[in-house]
Write a protein that holds these residues in place. Structure first.
Motif, PDB file in Angstrom:
ATOM      1  N   LEU A 362      10.859  10.577  -1.821  1.00 14.98           N
ATOM      2  CA  LEU A 362      10.750  10.005  -3.161  1.00 14.98           C
ATOM      3  C   LEU A 362      10.088   8.634  -3.057  1.00 14.98           C
ATOM      4  O   LEU A 362      10.343   7.903  -2.098  1.00 14.98           O
ATOM      5  N   ASN A 363       9.234   8.309  -4.008  1.00 18.61           N
ATOM      6  CA  ASN A 363       8.792   6.931  -4.174  1.00 18.61           C
ATOM      7  C   ASN A 363       9.348   6.490  -5.516  1.00 18.61           C
ATOM      8  O   ASN A 363       8.762   6.752  -6.569  1.00 18.61           O
ATOM      9  N   LEU A 364      10.517   5.852  -5.496  1.00 13.24           N
ATOM     10  CA  LEU A 364      11.252   5.552  -6.721  1.00 13.24           C
ATOM     11  C   LEU A 364      10.611   4.380  -7.454  1.00 13.24           C
ATOM     12  O   LEU A 364      10.374   3.318  -6.879  1.00 13.24           O
ATOM     13  N   PRO A 406      18.915  -9.972   0.571  1.00 14.16           N
ATOM     14  CA  PRO A 406      18.386  -9.072  -0.457  1.00 14.16           C
ATOM     15  C   PRO A 406      16.861  -9.168  -0.529  1.00 14.16           C
ATOM     16  O   PRO A 406      16.280 -10.180  -0.134  1.00 14.16           O
ATOM     17  N   VAL A 407      16.243  -8.107  -1.020  1.00  8.17           N
ATOM     18  CA  VAL A 407      14.784  -8.054  -1.115  1.00  8.17           C
ATOM     19  C   VAL A 407      14.395  -7.606  -2.523  1.00  8.17           C
ATOM     20  O   VAL A 407      14.885  -6.592  -3.014  1.00  8.17           O
ATOM     21  N   GLN A 408      13.518  -8.398  -3.146  1.00 14.26           N
ATOM     22  CA  GLN A 408      13.017  -8.063  -4.484  1.00 14.26           C
ATOM     23  C   GLN A 408      11.833  -7.114  -4.348  1.00 14.26           C
ATOM     24  O   GLN A 408      10.890  -7.416  -3.610  1.00 14.26           O
ATOM     25  N   VAL A 409      11.876  -5.969  -5.027  1.00 16.67           N
ATOM     26  CA  VAL A 409      10.795  -4.983  -4.928  1.00 16.67           C
ATOM     27  C   VAL A 409      10.312  -4.641  -6.336  1.00 16.67           C
ATOM     28  O   VAL A 409      11.112  -4.239  -7.188  1.00 16.67           O
ATOM     29  N   ALA A 410       9.014  -4.809  -6.576  1.00 18.96           N
ATOM     30  CA  ALA A 410       8.450  -4.419  -7.872  1.00 18.96           C
ATOM     31  C   ALA A 410       8.624  -2.913  -8.047  1.00 18.96           C
ATOM     32  O   ALA A 410       8.440  -2.148  -7.102  1.00 18.96           O
ATOM     33  N   SER A 411       8.966  -2.492  -9.274  1.00 25.44           N
ATOM     34  CA  SER A 411       9.309  -1.080  -9.478  1.00 25.44           C
ATOM     35  C   SER A 411       8.115  -0.255  -9.942  1.00 25.44           C
ATOM     36  O   SER A 411       8.271   0.895 -10.316  1.00 25.44           O
ATOM     37  N   ASN A 412       6.896  -0.833  -9.926  1.00 24.04           N
ATOM     38  CA  ASN A 412       5.731  -0.095 -10.460  1.00 24.04           C
ATOM     39  C   ASN A 412       4.638   0.074  -9.410  1.00 24.04           C
ATOM     40  O   ASN A 412       3.460  -0.036  -9.726  1.00 24.04           O
ATOM     41  N   LYS A 413       5.027   0.326  -8.153  1.00 24.24           N
ATOM     42  CA  LYS A 413       4.026   0.500  -7.094  1.00 24.24           C
ATOM     43  C   LYS A 413       3.874   1.987  -6.767  1.00 24.24           C
ATOM     44  O   LYS A 413       4.736   2.574  -6.100  1.00 24.24           O
ATOM     45  N   PRO A 414       2.765   2.606  -7.234  1.00 26.62           N
ATOM     46  CA  PRO A 414       2.541   4.014  -6.903  1.00 26.62           C
ATOM     47  C   PRO A 414       2.381   4.196  -5.396  1.00 26.62           C
ATOM     48  O   PRO A 414       2.131   3.230  -4.662  1.00 26.62           O
ATOM     49  N   PHE A 415       2.503   5.424  -4.965  1.00 27.89           N
ATOM     50  CA  PHE A 415       2.328   5.747  -3.546  1.00 27.89           C
ATOM     51  C   PHE A 415       0.935   5.334  -3.090  1.00 27.89           C
ATOM     52  O   PHE A 415      -0.055   5.611  -3.762  1.00 27.89           O
ATOM     53  N   ASP A 416       0.870   4.669  -1.930  1.00 26.49           N
ATOM     54  CA  ASP A 416      -0.404   4.252  -1.351  1.00 26.49           C
ATOM     55  C   ASP A 416      -0.642   5.047  -0.070  1.00 26.49           C
ATOM     56  O   ASP A 416       0.056   4.853   0.928  1.00 26.49           O
ATOM     57  N   THR A 419      -1.122   2.893   3.297  1.00 29.45           N
ATOM     58  CA  THR A 419       0.015   2.212   3.943  1.00 29.45           C
ATOM     59  C   THR A 419       1.251   3.099   3.996  1.00 29.45           C
ATOM     60  O   THR A 419       2.240   2.743   4.625  1.00 29.45           O
ATOM     61  N   LEU A 420       1.222   4.259   3.315  1.00 23.90           N
ATOM     62  CA  LEU A 420       2.390   5.121   3.111  1.00 23.90           C
ATOM     63  C   LEU A 420       3.507   4.371   2.395  1.00 23.90           C
ATOM     64  O   LEU A 420       4.680   4.720   2.503  1.00 23.90           O
ATOM     65  N   GLY A 421       3.124   3.320   1.665  1.00 22.63           N
ATOM     66  CA  GLY A 421       4.104   2.516   0.937  1.00 22.63           C
ATOM     67  C   GLY A 421       4.084   2.827  -0.548  1.00 22.63           C
ATOM     68  O   GLY A 421       3.341   3.677  -1.030  1.00 22.63           O
ATOM     69  N   GLY A 422       4.926   2.103  -1.289  1.00 18.28           N
ATOM     70  CA  GLY A 422       5.052   2.264  -2.731  1.00 18.28           C
ATOM     71  C   GLY A 422       6.101   1.289  -3.197  1.00 18.28           C
ATOM     72  O   GLY A 422       6.195   0.180  -2.664  1.00 18.28           O
ATOM     73  N   SER A 423       6.925   1.692  -4.153  1.00 19.30           N
ATOM     74  CA  SER A 423       8.043   0.821  -4.544  1.00 19.30           C
ATOM     75  C   SER A 423       9.196   1.043  -3.562  1.00 19.30           C
ATOM     76  O   SER A 423       9.396   0.266  -2.652  1.00 19.30           O
ATOM     77  N   LEU A 424       9.940   2.125  -3.729  1.00 21.17           N
ATOM     78  CA  LEU A 424      11.016   2.438  -2.776  1.00 21.17           C
ATOM     79  C   LEU A 424      10.759   3.827  -2.192  1.00 21.17           C
ATOM     80  O   LEU A 424      11.165   4.842  -2.769  1.00 21.17           O
ATOM     81  N   ILE A 425      10.061   3.881  -1.059  1.00 15.78           N
ATOM     82  CA  ILE A 425       9.843   5.154  -0.373  1.00 15.78           C
ATOM     83  C   ILE A 425      11.182   5.557   0.253  1.00 15.78           C
ATOM     84  O   ILE A 425      11.794   4.762   0.991  1.00 15.78           O
ATOM     85  N   THR A 426      11.623   6.759  -0.054  1.00 12.71           N
ATOM     86  CA  THR A 426      12.976   7.181   0.301  1.00 12.71           C
ATOM     87  C   THR A 426      12.933   8.576   0.901  1.00 12.71           C
ATOM     88  O   THR A 426      12.689   9.554   0.197  1.00 12.71           O
TER      89      THR A 426
END
Ligand SMILES: [Cu+2]
Length: 698
Positions: A362-364, A406-416, A419-426
């Motif tokens: 999931l990329n939440l 704690p870590v602040q993560v923007a919630s509007n980062k689509p899958f990249d 980088t295989l990153g996004g908002s919350l890759i789970t």
């Protein structure tokens, strides 16, 4: 040696013999989409406790042998309504003998939540009452004949729990209602090791002891029976286990801890993907061997060469039913119900999120519902939402407890994909402990959104369901399933009172809740070079993919020593990971496959030290690195027990093999002669075929 999935039709089997099944000749894959058209957000998110998902309460009597608090649960078949227009759905799951709120309550999907206190051990009796026939098709090929004979075997693994091995619920500790037990629990003519904790145990029961000497965190418990885990977990044998402690309690300025139902603002959210039998099952899946009632669970049972590469198959073509490489649902569930809606006030909430999908990453993300028929509008060029972003995720912790900060993560980062990153890759089995502040969203709806490719990270668009999907022939009506991009919706209503100011920032030190780190978090990599702690033994290991005797893709763990032309070893091959109790080790795991694997460690939590790309094609036991190492992501700096390991990268973790202190003598496993745990991929179809190895602490 790398084997990558391909999505073109395999032609190897065409016209080979009369015995070739019909689906080898059709040229199209059987749709994984079976579910009826289900309206999204048509029901409230199921809560915790009476009227919702049951919370287990202790028995009135103390545990036999140890005298600690005792719980009794059955593992049973039941039906549940997972959507107003669906069902009933037959499921398997846990049912507490005593539920919070009094007596027994109707058995519900994911029921049996346990809330434990750090340092307060509990003991549990599980009684297996499952019927002899599984509610899903069971493969009878290769290693699975045993499973066919005992389709109702189960065992309970406390995922993330620090437990003695006899209570770890490893694959060979299974038990059946008629009193058969797996070879790790009963040797031929030997004692049933479950009776050590309960001499009066009846056939079909198992007894477990959970010490709970762990900091506050979201753990979960689920089936782990050999050859049946993927089916049993999909059938519903899973629930949450929350450990609380005084450090967490002192963070009450967060509006936590406690469930919404108890006056707090803590909201556990268990995410799953499933498929349901529709009224047109006879045309969509003519050979479906499972229950045909509308709303029954559907699970892929054919190894389709149009979907997965078919290799040499000296044993013949894959049978039907066959194990398959990964199951991706067409419908998303939150807390056991389909596309629910959670009403929240304009204030802070603590979300405890678990990815309990079979194989789906999931990329939440969170977006404001734009009022369009589907709530989300995609830019037709980028295929990214044009919606306004929702509130940030304020990440407090993961599966190993709190992060150092704690870590602040923007919630509007689509899958990249770069980088295989996004908002919350789970990945499957990963968890998040989040604060989300809804205070600026009065009157809005927020959609919990996912755009992670499935499989991850390569992606097959046929597993990605949403209106307008360019690669999926299923074009759902906006506002309805099948949809794997939308999980649930938050409806934000005015608060009845105001939150106290938040006294926690990205600089807050949350480490007092954690056992000491083996390496200062995030310090192992500098200037692109991984610096391993001196004097710690390093174990080189591999993640592999090849074909089994039926030509099916099979995933294997292995060392860096080649056996039979590859590095992969079967689960039942002799143990190679046999650390001494108390030892600290570094594991360097080279991923030779095309998939990211969420690798789960029983017994230990690990620290991620770094990741580094290497040349897969030239790998012969020692990686030749092709780029600099990088440290773990900011949200991976705490303890972890499920770690994403990407294709073409060596992932380095460090761990200490301390055994839990318990008030009884723990005998060695009759099967392996030590404290028998496992490590494995948590893509459940990988785990069972055959991406799991013993972890035997001596
Ligand atoms: Cu895997």
């Amino acid at each position: 040696m790398i084997t990558r999935r391909h999505f073109l039709k395999a032609t190897a089997a065409a016209g080979a013999a009369l015995a070739v099944p019909w689906y080898f000749d059709t040229g199209t894959a059987l749709a994984f989409y079976q579910s009826a058209r289900l309206q999204k957000f048509a029901q409230p998110l199921r809560g915790v406790g009476p009227g919702g998902i049951s919370v287990a309460a202790p028995d009135a009597f103390p545990a036999p042998v140890t005298g600690v608090t005792h719980y009794s649960l059955t593992i049973a078949q039941f039906t549940d309504q997972l959507h107003p227009k669906l069902g009933p759905t037959t499921l398997w799951g846990y049912n507490p003998a005593v539920a919070l709120g009094g007596g027994t309550q109707p058995q519900r999907h994911l029921g049996g939540i346990i809330v434990a206190q750090r340092g307060v051990p509990i003991q549990l009796t599980f009684t297996n009452t499952l019927p002899p026939k599984h509610i899903l098709p069971v493969d009878t090929s290769a290693n699975f004949t045993d499973a066919q004979k005992r389709q109702n075997a189960t065992t309970t693994h406390l995922h993330g729990g620090l437990t003695p091995w006899i209570s770890d619920g490893g694959p060979f500790t299974w038990f059946t209602p008629d009193g058969q037990y797996g070879p790790s629990i009963v040797a031929k003519g030997g004692t049933n090791l479950y009776t050590l904790l309960n001499p009066d145990l009846r056939p079909g029961q198992a007894e477990y002891y959970y010490p709970n000497n762990q900091s506050a965190r979201l753990v979960w418990y689920h089936d782990h029976a050999h050859d049946l885990t993927r089916l049993n977990a999909y059938a519903g044998i899973a629930s949450a286990y929350i450990i609380r402690d005084s450090f967490e309690a002192n963070l009450r300025t967060l509006g936590l801890p406690d469930f919404v139902e108890n006056g707090g603002r803590e909201l556990p959210i268990v995410i799953q993907d499933k498929i349901f039998v529709g009224s047109d099952i006879a045309t969509k899946d003519p050979t479906w061997p499972g229950p045909t009632g509308v709303g029954s669970l559907w699970y892929p049972h054919i190894y389709e060469p149009d979907r997965w590469e078919l290799g040499d198959h000296p044993l013949g073509l894959p049978p039907d039913p066959s194990i398959i490489p990964e199951m991706f649902g067409d419908t998303m569930l939150g807390n056991g119900t389909v596309y629910p809606e959670a009403t929240v006030e304009t204030r802070r909430y603590r979300l405890r999120i678990l990815n309990a999908c079979q194989a789906r990453f999931l990329n939440l993300q969170l977006y404001v519902d734009d009022g369009s028929p589907d709530g989300i509008t995609l830019n037709r060029n980028t295929m990214k939402p044009t919606n306004a972003p929702g509130p940030d995720f304020f990440v407090l912790g993961t599966e190993g407890g709190f992060l150092p900060h704690p870590v602040q993560v923007a919630s509007n980062k689509p899958f990249d994909p770069n980088t295989l990153g996004g908002s919350l890759i789970t990945g499957p089995a990963e968890r998040w402990d989040l604060l989300v502040d809804f205070s600026k969203f009065a009157g809005k709806m927020l959609i919990l959104y996912n755009d992670a490719p499935a499989p991850f990270p390569g992606g097959d668009p046929r597993n990605d369901y949403f209106p307008g999907s360019p690669g999926n022939p299923t074009q759902p009506q906006p506002g309805f399933g099948p949809n794997t991009r939308q999980i649930l919706r938050f409806k934000v209503v005015p608060a009845t009172s105001k939150d106290a100011p938040l006294h926690i920032t990205e600089n807050t030190d949350l480490t007092p809740d954690l056992t000491p780190f083996l390496v200062p978090p995030g310090t192992a990599v500098h200037s692109g070079v991984l610096h391993l702690p001196p004097g710690v033994p390093v174990r080189p290991l591999t993640l592999n993919e090849t074909f089994d005797g039926y030509g099916r893709l099979i995933q294997l763990l292995g060392t860096n020593v080649s056996v039979n032309g590859g590095f992969g070893r079967a689960y039942e091959d002799p143990a190679t990971e046999t650390p001494a109790a108390g030892a600290t080790e570094v594991w360097q795991i080279a991923n030779l496959t095309g998939d990211t694997h969420p690798i789960h460690f029983h017994l230990v939590n690990v620290q991620v030290l770094g990741r580094q790309p290497f040349n897969v094609d030239t790998y012969s036991g020692t990686p030749s690195y092709t780029g600099p190492a990088r440290g773990p992501g900011k949200t991976e700096l705490g303890w972890k027990e499920t770690v994403r390991m990407n294709p073409g990268e060596v992932t380095t973790v460090i761990m200490k093999f301390d055994l839990p202190q318990v008030p009884f003598t723990v005998p060695p496993s009759p099967r392996t002669g030590g404290n028998e745990y496992v490590w494995h991929c948590h893509i459940l179809e990988h785990e069972e075929h055959d991406m799991m190895r013993p972890l035997v602490v001596m």
